[in-house]
Design a protein around this motif. Structure first.
Motif, PDB file in Angstrom:
ATOM      1  N   ASN A 143       0.821  -1.213   0.000  1.00 19.38           N
ATOM      2  CA  ASN A 143       0.000   0.000   0.000  1.00 19.38           C
ATOM      3  C   ASN A 143       0.857   1.266   0.000  1.00 19.38           C
ATOM      4  OD1 ASN A 143      -2.492  -1.254  -0.187  1.00 19.38           O
ATOM      5  ND2 ASN A 143      -2.724  -1.434   2.017  1.00 19.38           N
ATOM      6  N   VAL A 144       1.949   1.253   0.736  1.00 19.46           N
ATOM      7  CA  VAL A 144       2.838   2.420   0.778  1.00 19.46           C
ATOM      8  C   VAL A 144       3.590   2.568  -0.549  1.00 19.46           C
ATOM      9  CG1 VAL A 144       4.880   3.416   1.915  1.00 19.46           C
ATOM     10  CG2 VAL A 144       3.047   2.408   3.293  1.00 19.46           C
ATOM     11  N   VAL A 145       4.124   1.478  -1.066  1.00 21.89           N
ATOM     12  CA  VAL A 145       4.852   1.538  -2.339  1.00 21.89           C
ATOM     13  C   VAL A 145       3.914   1.945  -3.476  1.00 21.89           C
ATOM     14  CG1 VAL A 145       6.051   0.124  -4.066  1.00 21.89           C
ATOM     15  CG2 VAL A 145       6.664  -0.061  -1.649  1.00 21.89           C
ATOM     16  N   GLY A 146       2.725   1.365  -3.508  1.00 20.86           N
ATOM     17  CA  GLY A 146       1.751   1.722  -4.540  1.00 20.86           C
ATOM     18  C   GLY A 146       1.323   3.175  -4.454  1.00 20.86           C
ATOM     19  N   SER A 147       1.189   3.693  -3.242  1.00 22.32           N
ATOM     20  CA  SER A 147       0.827   5.098  -3.058  1.00 22.32           C
ATOM     21  C   SER A 147       1.945   6.014  -3.545  1.00 22.32           C
ATOM     22  CB  SER A 147       0.528   5.380  -1.587  1.00 22.32           C
ATOM     23  OG  SER A 147      -0.619   4.671  -1.174  1.00 22.32           O
ATOM     24  N   PHE A 148       3.185   5.645  -3.256  1.00 25.56           N
ATOM     25  CA  PHE A 148       4.322   6.423  -3.740  1.00 25.56           C
ATOM     26  C   PHE A 148       4.342   6.441  -5.273  1.00 25.56           C
ATOM     27  CE2 PHE A 148       8.702   6.807  -5.251  1.00 25.56           C
ATOM     28  CZ  PHE A 148       9.112   7.969  -4.609  1.00 25.56           C
ATOM     29  N   ALA A 149       4.181   5.269  -5.877  1.00 35.49           N
ATOM     30  CA  ALA A 149       4.194   5.166  -7.339  1.00 35.49           C
ATOM     31  C   ALA A 149       3.063   5.988  -7.956  1.00 35.49           C
ATOM     32  CB  ALA A 149       4.084   3.702  -7.760  1.00 35.49           C
ATOM     33  N   LEU A 150       1.889   5.951  -7.359  1.00 35.34           N
ATOM     34  CA  LEU A 150       0.770   6.724  -7.888  1.00 35.34           C
ATOM     35  C   LEU A 150       1.020   8.228  -7.759  1.00 35.34           C
ATOM     36  CD1 LEU A 150      -1.880   6.344  -9.317  1.00 35.34           C
ATOM     37  CD2 LEU A 150      -3.011   6.271  -7.100  1.00 35.34           C
ATOM     38  N   GLY A 151       1.692   8.630  -6.680  1.00 42.28           N
ATOM     39  CA  GLY A 151       2.074  10.032  -6.534  1.00 42.28           C
ATOM     40  C   GLY A 151       3.030  10.465  -7.643  1.00 42.28           C
ATOM     41  N   VAL A 152       4.005   9.622  -7.956  1.00 46.92           N
ATOM     42  CA  VAL A 152       4.952   9.927  -9.041  1.00 46.92           C
ATOM     43  C   VAL A 152       4.210  10.024 -10.367  1.00 46.92           C
ATOM     44  CG1 VAL A 152       6.894   9.018 -10.385  1.00 46.92           C
ATOM     45  CG2 VAL A 152       6.958   8.910  -7.882  1.00 46.92           C
ATOM     46  N   LEU A 153       3.363   9.035 -10.651  1.00 48.98           N
ATOM     47  CA  LEU A 153       2.628   9.020 -11.920  1.00 48.98           C
ATOM     48  C   LEU A 153       1.720  10.238 -12.053  1.00 48.98           C
ATOM     49  CD1 LEU A 153       1.678   5.234 -12.033  1.00 48.98           C
ATOM     50  CD2 LEU A 153       3.479   6.396 -13.347  1.00 48.98           C
ATOM     51  N   SER A 154       1.096  10.620 -10.967  1.00 50.23           N
ATOM     52  CA  SER A 154       0.223  11.800 -10.991  1.00 50.23           C
ATOM     53  C   SER A 154       1.023  13.070 -11.246  1.00 50.23           C
ATOM     54  CB  SER A 154      -0.539  11.930  -9.674  1.00 50.23           C
ATOM     55  OG  SER A 154      -1.412  10.841  -9.504  1.00 50.23           O
ATOM     56  N   ALA A 155       2.173  13.173 -10.605  1.00 50.89           N
ATOM     57  CA  ALA A 155       3.014  14.357 -10.793  1.00 50.89           C
ATOM     58  C   ALA A 155       3.541  14.448 -12.217  1.00 50.89           C
ATOM     59  CB  ALA A 155       4.176  14.339  -9.807  1.00 50.89           C
ATOM     60  N   LEU A 156       3.747  13.324 -12.846  1.00 54.78           N
ATOM     61  CA  LEU A 156       4.221  13.317 -14.228  1.00 54.78           C
ATOM     62  C   LEU A 156       3.132  13.763 -15.201  1.00 54.78           C
ATOM     63  CD1 LEU A 156       6.314  10.015 -14.286  1.00 54.78           C
ATOM     64  CD2 LEU A 156       7.178  12.363 -14.340  1.00 54.78           C
ATOM     65  N   GLY A 157       1.912  13.825 -14.697  1.00 56.16           N
ATOM     66  CA  GLY A 157       0.803  14.275 -15.521  1.00 56.16           C
ATOM     67  C   GLY A 157       0.328  13.243 -16.531  1.00 56.16           C
ATOM     68  N   LEU A 158       0.578  11.985 -16.231  1.00 47.95           N
ATOM     69  CA  LEU A 158       0.168  10.932 -17.155  1.00 47.95           C
ATOM     70  C   LEU A 158      -1.350  10.855 -17.243  1.00 47.95           C
ATOM     71  CD1 LEU A 158       2.618   8.068 -16.130  1.00 47.95           C
ATOM     72  CD2 LEU A 158       2.916   9.823 -17.873  1.00 47.95           C
ATOM     73  N   THR A 159      -1.831  10.613 -18.426  1.00 43.57           N
ATOM     74  CA  THR A 159      -3.268  10.494 -18.654  1.00 43.57           C
ATOM     75  C   THR A 159      -3.513   9.368 -19.651  1.00 43.57           C
ATOM     76  OG1 THR A 159      -3.201  12.111 -20.452  1.00 43.57           O
ATOM     77  CG2 THR A 159      -3.693  12.961 -18.247  1.00 43.57           C
ATOM     78  N   GLY A 160      -4.747   9.139 -19.936  1.00 41.77           N
ATOM     79  CA  GLY A 160      -5.142   8.203 -20.983  1.00 41.77           C
ATOM     80  C   GLY A 160      -4.627   6.798 -20.780  1.00 41.77           C
ATOM     81  N   HIS A 161      -4.097   6.240 -21.863  1.00 40.83           N
ATOM     82  CA  HIS A 161      -3.681   4.840 -21.844  1.00 40.83           C
ATOM     83  C   HIS A 161      -2.544   4.559 -20.859  1.00 40.83           C
ATOM     84  CE1 HIS A 161      -5.525   4.526 -26.057  1.00 40.83           C
ATOM     85  NE2 HIS A 161      -6.341   3.945 -25.193  1.00 40.83           N
ATOM     86  N   THR A 162      -1.632   5.502 -20.734  1.00 35.46           N
ATOM     87  CA  THR A 162      -0.507   5.292 -19.817  1.00 35.46           C
ATOM     88  C   THR A 162      -0.982   5.239 -18.370  1.00 35.46           C
ATOM     89  OG1 THR A 162       0.918   6.471 -21.363  1.00 35.46           O
ATOM     90  CG2 THR A 162       1.779   6.123 -19.149  1.00 35.46           C
ATOM     91  N   MET A 163      -1.882   6.138 -18.000  1.00 39.42           N
ATOM     92  CA  MET A 163      -2.412   6.123 -16.636  1.00 39.42           C
ATOM     93  C   MET A 163      -3.295   4.897 -16.411  1.00 39.42           C
ATOM     94  SD  MET A 163      -2.234   7.323 -13.690  1.00 39.42           S
ATOM     95  CE  MET A 163      -1.900   9.008 -13.277  1.00 39.42           C
ATOM     96  N   ALA A 164      -4.015   4.470 -17.428  1.00 42.68           N
ATOM     97  CA  ALA A 164      -4.836   3.262 -17.302  1.00 42.68           C
ATOM     98  C   ALA A 164      -3.953   2.052 -17.007  1.00 42.68           C
ATOM     99  CB  ALA A 164      -5.649   3.035 -18.573  1.00 42.68           C
ATOM    100  N   LEU A 165      -2.843   1.936 -17.725  1.00 46.97           N
ATOM    101  CA  LEU A 165      -1.932   0.804 -17.540  1.00 46.97           C
ATOM    102  C   LEU A 165      -1.215   0.861 -16.196  1.00 46.97           C
ATOM    103  CD1 LEU A 165      -0.345  -1.662 -18.735  1.00 46.97           C
ATOM    104  CD2 LEU A 165       1.310   0.027 -19.574  1.00 46.97           C
ATOM    105  N   LEU A 166      -0.588   1.990 -15.915  1.00 48.00           N
ATOM    106  CA  LEU A 166       0.273   2.093 -14.728  1.00 48.00           C
ATOM    107  C   LEU A 166      -0.456   2.520 -13.459  1.00 48.00           C
ATOM    108  CD1 LEU A 166       3.373   3.766 -16.423  1.00 48.00           C
ATOM    109  CD2 LEU A 166       3.017   1.335 -15.900  1.00 48.00           C
TER     110      LEU A 166
END
Length: 108
Positions: A36-59
């Motif tokens: 849960n902590v690692v996944g939350s960290f990864a989601l924070g990184v992905l959100s900060a990168l501004g990923l959307t669409g297919h990339t956000m769906a996958l990751l």
């Protein structure tokens, strides 16, 4: 296409969650806390990168959603009893939210 990407990401994240929990969860659910902590960290990184669409769906939705777990967290909290369960909830929330914020901050 989006549904397939979510499924593909979850197909990687969910087995990692299972293995981590199987190896580390004993008296205390350390594996569940870790994913849960690692996944939350990864989601924070992905959100900060501004990923959307297919990339956000996958990751984000697929991988991070498959890696993290609310259902196991809820069951394990209940099994720990009132005092230890409450401590586990607070620890999980504080660490997960902090990890998400740190992940976001690393990309800012």
């Amino acid at each position: 296409m989006t549904v397939l990407l979510v499924a593909l990401g979850a197909a990687v994240g969910a087995p990692l969650r299972y293995v981590t929990g199987h190896v580390l969860d004993r008296d205390l659910p350390i594996g569940t806390l870790l994913v849960n902590v690692v996944g939350s960290f990864a989601l924070g990184v992905l959100s900060a990168l501004g990923l959307t669409g297919h990339t956000m769906a996958l990751l984000g939705v697929g991988f991070c959603g498959g890696l993290t777990t609310y259902s196991s967290f809820a069951v394990q909290t209940s099994r720990l009893g009132a005092r230890r369960g409450t401590t586990y909830v607070v620890l999980t929330l504080v660490l997960s939210l902090t990890a998400c914020a740190l992940g976001f901050a690393t990309q800012a």
